[in-house]
Each structure stands twice: as structure tokens, then as C-alpha cells.
Design an enzyme around this catalytic site. Structure first.
Site, PDB file in Angstrom:
ATOM      1  N   GLU A 165       4.352  -1.401  -5.244  1.00  0.00           N
ATOM      2  CA  GLU A 165       3.639  -2.207  -4.975  1.00  0.00           C
ATOM      3  C   GLU A 165       1.841  -1.727  -5.091  1.00  0.00           C
ATOM      4  O   GLU A 165       1.632  -0.940  -5.660  1.00  0.00           O
ATOM      5  CB  GLU A 165       3.299  -1.419  -3.007  1.00  0.00           C
ATOM      6  N   TYR A 184      -7.772  -5.065  11.112  1.00  0.00           N
ATOM      7  CA  TYR A 184      -6.665  -4.435   9.909  1.00  0.00           C
ATOM      8  C   TYR A 184      -5.997  -3.870  11.406  1.00  0.00           C
ATOM      9  O   TYR A 184      -6.516  -2.668  12.315  1.00  0.00           O
ATOM     10  CB  TYR A 184      -7.628  -2.975   9.817  1.00  0.00           C
ATOM     11  N   ARG A 198      -6.343   6.792  10.836  1.00  0.00           N
ATOM     12  CA  ARG A 198      -5.016   6.476  10.836  1.00  0.00           C
ATOM     13  C   ARG A 198      -4.127   7.539  10.194  1.00  0.00           C
ATOM     14  O   ARG A 198      -2.638   7.606  10.583  1.00  0.00           O
ATOM     15  CB  ARG A 198      -4.506   5.101   9.895  1.00  0.00           C
ATOM     16  N   ARG A 243      -1.134  17.281  10.483  1.00  0.00           N
ATOM     17  CA  ARG A 243      -0.914  18.512  11.497  1.00  0.00           C
ATOM     18  C   ARG A 243      -0.301  19.517  10.665  1.00  0.00           C
ATOM     19  O   ARG A 243      -0.532  19.959   9.753  1.00  0.00           O
ATOM     20  CB  ARG A 243       0.684  17.854  11.313  1.00  0.00           C
ATOM     21  N   ASP A 251      -2.633  -3.712  13.825  1.00  0.00           N
ATOM     22  CA  ASP A 251      -0.693  -3.064  13.507  1.00  0.00           C
ATOM     23  C   ASP A 251      -0.254  -3.959  14.847  1.00  0.00           C
ATOM     24  O   ASP A 251      -0.347  -4.260  15.513  1.00  0.00           O
ATOM     25  CB  ASP A 251      -0.897  -1.658  14.277  1.00  0.00           C
ATOM     26  N   ARG A 305      -8.073  -7.625   0.471  1.00  0.00           N
ATOM     27  CA  ARG A 305      -7.284  -7.489  -0.811  1.00  0.00           C
ATOM     28  C   ARG A 305      -5.826  -8.037  -0.280  1.00  0.00           C
ATOM     29  O   ARG A 305      -5.080  -8.062   0.860  1.00  0.00           O
ATOM     30  CB  ARG A 305      -6.501  -5.516  -0.017  1.00  0.00           C
ATOM     31  N   ARG A 312       2.559   2.425  -4.012  1.00  0.00           N
ATOM     32  CA  ARG A 312       4.038   3.214  -3.108  1.00  0.00           C
ATOM     33  C   ARG A 312       4.913   2.311  -3.949  1.00  0.00           C
ATOM     34  O   ARG A 312       4.901   1.226  -4.284  1.00  0.00           O
ATOM     35  CB  ARG A 312       3.838   3.533  -1.609  1.00  0.00           C
TER      36      ARG A 312
HETATM   37  N1  UDP Z   1      -3.915   7.193   2.035  1.00  0.00           N
HETATM   38  C1  UDP Z   1      -3.906   7.584   1.121  1.00  0.00           C
HETATM   39  N2  UDP Z   1      -2.664   8.475   0.739  1.00  0.00           N
HETATM   40  C2  UDP Z   1      -1.859   7.997   1.396  1.00  0.00           C
HETATM   41  C3  UDP Z   1      -1.775   7.560   1.975  1.00  0.00           C
HETATM   42  C4  UDP Z   1      -2.399   6.533   2.648  1.00  0.00           C
HETATM   43  O1  UDP Z   1      -5.335   7.949   1.322  1.00  0.00           O
HETATM   44  O2  UDP Z   1      -0.736   8.681   0.982  1.00  0.00           O
HETATM   45  C5  UDP Z   1      -4.764   6.456   2.890  1.00  0.00           C
HETATM   46  C6  UDP Z   1      -5.190   5.019   1.944  1.00  0.00           C
HETATM   47  O3  UDP Z   1      -6.950   4.694   1.926  1.00  0.00           O
HETATM   48  C7  UDP Z   1      -4.709   3.519   3.396  1.00  0.00           C
HETATM   49  C8  UDP Z   1      -5.095   4.737   4.161  1.00  0.00           C
HETATM   50  O4  UDP Z   1      -4.990   5.896   4.300  1.00  0.00           O
HETATM   51  O5  UDP Z   1      -5.363   2.726   3.411  1.00  0.00           O
HETATM   52  C9  UDP Z   1      -4.272   4.597   6.087  1.00  0.00           C
HETATM   53  O6  UDP Z   1      -2.992   4.313   5.289  1.00  0.00           O
HETATM   54  P1  UDP Z   1      -1.592   3.596   5.737  1.00  0.00           P
HETATM   55  O7  UDP Z   1      -0.117   4.673   5.434  1.00  0.00           O
HETATM   56  O8  UDP Z   1      -1.975   3.148   7.517  1.00  0.00           O
HETATM   57  O9  UDP Z   1      -1.392   2.293   5.642  1.00  0.00           O
HETATM   58  P2  UDP Z   1      -0.983   1.400   5.233  1.00  0.00           P
HETATM   59  O10 UDP Z   1       0.526   1.438   5.442  1.00  0.00           O
HETATM   60  O11 UDP Z   1      -1.319   0.004   6.437  1.00  0.00           O
HETATM   61  O12 UDP Z   1      -0.916   0.815   4.351  1.00  0.00           O
END
Ligand code: UDP
Length: 383
Positions: free
Chosen positions: A300, A348, A173, A177, A350, A249, A279
Site C-alpha cells: 500500500e 476520517y 487513534r 499500553r 471508522d 490522500r 504497509r
Molecule cells: N501510524 C504510524 N505508524 C504506524 C501506524 C500508524 O505513524 O505504524 C500513524 C499514522 O499517522 C496513521 C495514524 O497513526 O495515519 C493512524 O493509524 P491507523 O492504523 O489508525 O490508520 P488506518 O488503518 O486508518 O490507515
């Protein structure tokens, strides 16, 4: 005249299905156990500050699908919005997704794109030609140092398991870059509904052929008399969880009011193991066209989903796969119901995929009913 179609759930799947079927001439009843529409993308104004809050966590609309983009723009005015996520670790703030700035800052260098590629390639584990899990995927892409700092513990906190147990697809996901582009998404269309997702979904459901019942828990007895049921509740819930529960979860949000600007961005990640939350979302930054002195933040924290909790992320580890396949087999023997959306198909998803699938499912249903055929239990089989 029959009772028409029953839709369980007024989230994105249910609302789009309802709207599409209503426009195709069906009479539609929608039930939702919650007191509001829009499911987990529900937004509400905080009474004290006037800030539009993403009540169940941050949702940013992004898609490459021009049809879906046109669709959502029928129901909401979308404001341009580019998601730029920051992450705080070891007393420093970095940009995500991992990009040239992150790499140079982290290693204290001034590498060019090609130098950075070579630098990370030298650290990456070359033996991992076909990564089998999240950790292997990360190590093969960015090497051990960036993985440990930004991904390993965040992922442990988010999913509650060792990243070796998770599929590589979760990391896919997120891009890496070798430019300074720090846009979290790389899709052609990205934006935020000006008045929030709940206003958008409310407009979708505003049609003379749609009857909406909120605060209405679903039981199978309610399906009697309907031509067909589209069920966006949990797949195992349809069967009263009688073979056990599929693992999810859930998230706990600690909502806090703050004067001024707390963090200067919408989402700050905390990938370190000694911070309990994954986060912090500062909601007013999702609406930069508004002006608010006060602010609402949400810390969160992820944990296993119990029977009375809100399911968020399907876990889909080995044990869930076995149970899922048993429920799917049973579901395919049911008649008159189609399982839709994140919970109904235990994926999962979007928002844009959810909407596209709902549009296509409604279209398919109309075509099948017109020729007297039966709708399958799944349009997209979960396994
Ligand atoms: N992830 C991580 N560190 C970060 C952000 C994401 O390890 O700082 C990993 C984590 O396993 C997460 C996955 O990447 O579940 C997908 O992140 P995304 O931001 O797409 O998750 P969402 O916003 O759907 O919770």
C-alpha cells in the site's frame, strides 16, 4: 406517489440509510458509480486463489456501540477476530500498538509496567503539556526514539506532510499500553464478517422497497422528482468542484500472489523512510477460519489524490479547513439534500461511526417528515 428518496452511494452510509428508510416505509433508489456495493470496504474473492481480498485496503470491524454491533450482526455472521499489527523497522519485527513488549524489545530491557512508564516519561518532552500537533502528541507520550522509529516517517509517507502539520487527534487513534496487550483495538466488540463486507452490504440492500443502480455516475439532474436526497459522494463534488478540490490522500495497491504464507499476519507496517509502502496486507489472515495454500498480498502506497483517483483519507489541513467551511456554508443553503458519510462530510470515519450516524440520520428524517419539517444539510456538521 412520489419517487421517494434518492441515495447517492452504496457504501456503508448509503446502504444503512437505504435499509433503515425502506424499513420505515420509504421507497428508496440507490445509485453508485462503481460496479459493486460496499464502497471502500468492498471485499471480493480473488479468482486465482479463492482468498477474500479487502480490495480498497484493510477493514476490521470494531466498536463499543452495542446497537451498531447488533445491527451488523443482522446482516452478516461475524467471526471473532483480533487485529494484531506488526511493524518492521531496522531489520526487526515489533508489535503494535506500542506496548510493553515493543518498549522492552526496542530498548533491550525487561521493564515492569511502572518502570516502563517512568522510563518513557524521562524521555518525553515535559514542556509539551498540551500537545498542539501529531509530533508534539507523540513526543509527549513516547519520547523521541519510539516516535522516530515507528511514527515519524510512517506518518510522513501516509499523509505527505511533516507530522508537525497534522492534528494530534490522528495519533490519538493509537494507544500506548504498559501491558503486553497487543490487540490493535480496545473496543468491546471486534470481528470480521465471515463472507466479507460486500456480502453484508448486499443483504442490507436486499429489500423490496430498495432499487439499486450500479455503474451509474451521479449528476444533479437525477435528483428531480425525489422527496429528498442523501448524498454520500464528495461534498465538493456536489458543487462540481467549482471552488477547488478538498485534499485527500489516495492509495495505490500492488496486489501480488504468493505461494504459502508470506508474513504470518494480516498487516505488517513499514515505518522506515527507505521503504516506499506504508504497509503490506496479507488478506487470508483476515479469515483464519478459511484455509488457502496460496496467498494475496497488497503493498500500500499513499499519495495525493488527483481528480481521477479514489479519495481515501481527508487531509483537513489549514487550507482544506478554509475551503471546507466555504463548501459547508453553501451546502447549508441547499434544499432537499443531506450530506452523509466520510466523503459527504469530509471526515476520517471508522465503519462503526459511519453506521451509527446513518441509523440516526434515517431516524431523524422519519421523525421530521412525519411532522412536515425539513431535513438539514448536515446531521453532523463537518466543522
Ligand atoms: N501510524 C504510524 N505508524 C504506524 C501506524 C500508524 O505513524 O505504524 C500513524 C499514522 O499517522 C496513521 C495514524 O497513526 O495515519 C493512524 O493509524 P491507523 O492504523 O489508525 O490508520 P488506518 O488503518 O486508518 O490507515
Amino acid at each position: 406517489m412520489t419517487s421517494g428518496v434518492l441515495i447517492v452511494g452504496a457504501g456503508l452510509s448509503g446502504a444503512v440509510m437505504a435499509r433503515q428508510l425502506a424499513e420505515l416505509g420509504h421507497k428508496v433508489t440507490v445509485l453508485d458509480q462503481r460496479s459493486h456495493v460496499a464502497g471502500n470496504c468492498h471485499t471480493a474473492r480473488d479468482a486465482a486463489t479463492g482468498v477474500l481480498v479487502h480490495v480498497y485496503g484493510p477493514h476490521i470491524f470494531h466498536t463499543d456501540d452495542a446497537k451498531v454491533w447488533a445491527y451488523v450482526n443482522r446482516y452478516a455472521t461475524f467471526k471473532p477476530f483480533q487485529h494484531r499489527v506488526k511493524t518492521t523497522v531496522a531489520g526487526q519485527v515489533y508489535a503494535l500498538p506500542v506496548n510493553l513488549h515493543t518498549i522492552n524489545q526496542f530498548f533491550g530491557k525487561a521493564l515492569s509496567p511502572q518502570q516502563a512508564r517512568d522510563f518513557l516519561a524521562a524521555q518525553a518532552d515535559a514542556s509539551l503539556a498540551t500537545p498542539q500537533n501529531f509530533e508534539e502528541q507523540a513526543l509527549s507520550l513516547i519520547g523521541p526514539h519510539l516516535y522516530e522509529a515507528f511514527f515519524k516517517f510512517y506518518t510522513q509517507k501516509q499523509w505527505g506532510v511533516d507530522p508537525k502539520q497534522l492534528p494530534a487527534s490522528i495519533l490519538k487513534r493509537l494507544p500506548v499500553r504498559f501491558t503486553y496487550d497487543d490487540n490493535y483495538f480496545f473496543h468491546a466488540f471486534q470481528g470480521m464478517p465471515e463472507q466479507g463486507y460486500t456480502a453484508m452490504v448486499t443483504r442490507m440492500l436486499d429489500h423490496p422497497a430498495i432499487t439499486l443502480h450500479l455503474n451509474t455516475a451521479f449528476t444533479r439532474a437525477q435528483t428531480v422528482g425525489f422527496d429528498h436526497v442523501f448524498y454520500s459522494g464528495p461534498l465538493d463534488g456536489w458543487f462540481d468542484y467549482d471552488m477547488g478540490r478538498l485534499g485527500y490522500r489516495t492509495l495505490d495497491f500492488e496486489h501480488v500472489t504468493h505461494q504459502g504464507d508470506y508474513q504470518g499476519c494480516a498487516v505488517m507496517n513499514y515505518p522506515s523512510p527507505d521503504v516506499p509502502w506504508t504497509r503490506i496486507t496479507e488478506h487470508k489472515h483476515f479469515a483464519p477460519w478459511e484455509s488457502h495454500d496460496a496467498s494475496v498480498l497488497s503493498r500500500e502506497v499513499s499519495r495525493p489524490c488527483g481528480p481521477d483517483d479514489t479519495p481515501y483519507y481527508p487531509i483537513r489541513l489549514t487550507q482544506e479547513q478554509a475551503l471546507l467551511s466555504q463548501y459547508v456554508t453553501r451546502a447549508e443553503r441547499e434544499r432537499g439534500v443531506t450530506f452523509i458519510g466520510r466523503l459527504g462530510t469530509y471526515r476520517y470515519l471508522d465503519m462503526d461511526i459511519t453506521i451509527r450516524e446513518a441509523i440516526d440520520t434515517a431516524q431523524h428524517f422519519a421523525a421530521l417528515t412525519a411532522t412536515g419539517q425539513t431535513m438539514p444539510a448536515f446531521m453532523v456538521r463537518p466543522i
